[in-house]
Motif scaffolding. Structure first.
Motif, PDB file in Angstrom:
ATOM      1  N   LYS A 132       4.018   5.826  -5.474  1.00 23.21           N
ATOM      2  CA  LYS A 132       3.926   5.655  -7.102  1.00 23.21           C
ATOM      3  C   LYS A 132       2.934   6.541  -7.588  1.00 23.21           C
ATOM      4  O   LYS A 132       3.320   7.087  -8.908  1.00 23.21           O
ATOM      5  N   ASN A 133       1.936   6.582  -6.908  1.00 25.00           N
ATOM      6  CA  ASN A 133       1.013   7.743  -7.274  1.00 25.00           C
ATOM      7  C   ASN A 133       1.173   9.282  -6.945  1.00 25.00           C
ATOM      8  O   ASN A 133       0.403  10.181  -6.962  1.00 25.00           O
ATOM      9  N   LEU A 134       2.511   9.525  -6.219  1.00 25.54           N
ATOM     10  CA  LEU A 134       2.848  10.702  -5.872  1.00 25.54           C
ATOM     11  C   LEU A 134       2.041  11.208  -4.759  1.00 25.54           C
ATOM     12  O   LEU A 134       1.821  12.462  -4.648  1.00 25.54           O
ATOM     13  N   THR A 135       1.615  10.483  -3.841  1.00 24.87           N
ATOM     14  CA  THR A 135       0.698  10.932  -2.577  1.00 24.87           C
ATOM     15  C   THR A 135       1.568  10.282  -1.461  1.00 24.87           C
ATOM     16  O   THR A 135       2.155   9.346  -1.485  1.00 24.87           O
ATOM     17  N   PHE A 136       1.295  11.081  -0.338  1.00 22.75           N
ATOM     18  CA  PHE A 136       1.950  10.786   0.837  1.00 22.75           C
ATOM     19  C   PHE A 136       1.240   9.958   1.792  1.00 22.75           C
ATOM     20  O   PHE A 136      -0.004  10.446   2.002  1.00 22.75           O
ATOM     21  N   PRO A 137       1.352   8.664   2.038  1.00 20.61           N
ATOM     22  CA  PRO A 137       0.386   7.875   2.532  1.00 20.61           C
ATOM     23  C   PRO A 137       0.333   8.317   4.292  1.00 20.61           C
ATOM     24  O   PRO A 137       1.148   8.043   5.120  1.00 20.61           O
ATOM     25  N   GLN A 138      -0.956   8.770   4.757  1.00 22.16           N
ATOM     26  CA  GLN A 138      -1.033   9.328   6.255  1.00 22.16           C
ATOM     27  C   GLN A 138      -2.267   8.348   6.722  1.00 22.16           C
ATOM     28  O   GLN A 138      -2.020   8.265   7.841  1.00 22.16           O
TER      29      GLN A 138
ATOM     30  N   PHE B 163       0.919  -1.034   0.071  1.00 21.37           N
ATOM     31  CA  PHE B 163      -0.146   0.122   0.047  1.00 21.37           C
ATOM     32  C   PHE B 163       0.911   1.190  -0.204  1.00 21.37           C
ATOM     33  O   PHE B 163       0.729   1.947  -0.741  1.00 21.37           O
ATOM     34  N   ILE B 164       1.927   1.463   1.036  1.00 21.24           N
ATOM     35  CA  ILE B 164       2.788   2.438   0.779  1.00 21.24           C
ATOM     36  C   ILE B 164       3.650   2.811  -0.569  1.00 21.24           C
ATOM     37  O   ILE B 164       3.552   3.779  -1.051  1.00 21.24           O
ATOM     38  N   ILE B 165       3.702   1.655  -1.032  1.00 23.73           N
ATOM     39  CA  ILE B 165       4.761   1.847  -2.358  1.00 23.73           C
ATOM     40  C   ILE B 165       3.848   2.414  -3.412  1.00 23.73           C
ATOM     41  O   ILE B 165       4.135   3.166  -4.119  1.00 23.73           O
ATOM     42  N   ASP B 166       2.544   1.679  -3.349  1.00 23.55           N
ATOM     43  CA  ASP B 166       1.717   2.303  -4.473  1.00 23.55           C
ATOM     44  C   ASP B 166       1.265   3.507  -4.112  1.00 23.55           C
ATOM     45  O   ASP B 166       1.006   4.258  -5.409  1.00 23.55           O
ATOM     46  N   GLU B 167       1.199   3.974  -2.994  1.00 25.38           N
ATOM     47  CA  GLU B 167       0.938   5.615  -2.504  1.00 25.38           C
ATOM     48  C   GLU B 167       2.092   6.443  -3.084  1.00 25.38           C
ATOM     49  O   GLU B 167       1.693   7.365  -3.905  1.00 25.38           O
TER      50      GLU B 167
END
Length: 68
Positions: free
Chosen positions: A50-56, A44-48
């Motif tokens: 890759k989508n240029l979002t910061f996983p909070q 999940f963190i890697i996908d986030e």
């Protein structure tokens, strides 16, 4: 004395060579509970990223869980 030390190092080197695929990679002998728990988090963190979002926030675990 030196003969025992040499035999020890020979067995140590052979063991490292035999298990090099496990020692020097992310492979494991078995999947444990922690693997089943943390692998989806890592994906999940890697996908986030890759989508240029910061996983909070992880909306997929327990109805939502902070990651930060």
């Amino acid at each position: 004395m030196y003969k025992k030390i040499n035999i020890f190092f020979i067995f140590l080197i052979l063991t490292i060579i035999f298990f090099s695929g496990i020692i020097f990679s992310e492979n494991t002998f078995f999947y444990s509970d922690t693997t089943y728990l943390f692998r989806p988090f890592k994906v999940f963190i890697i996908d986030e990223f890759k989508n240029l979002t910061f996983p909070q926030w992880n909306p997929f675990f327990n109805g939502g869980m902070p990651l930060l």
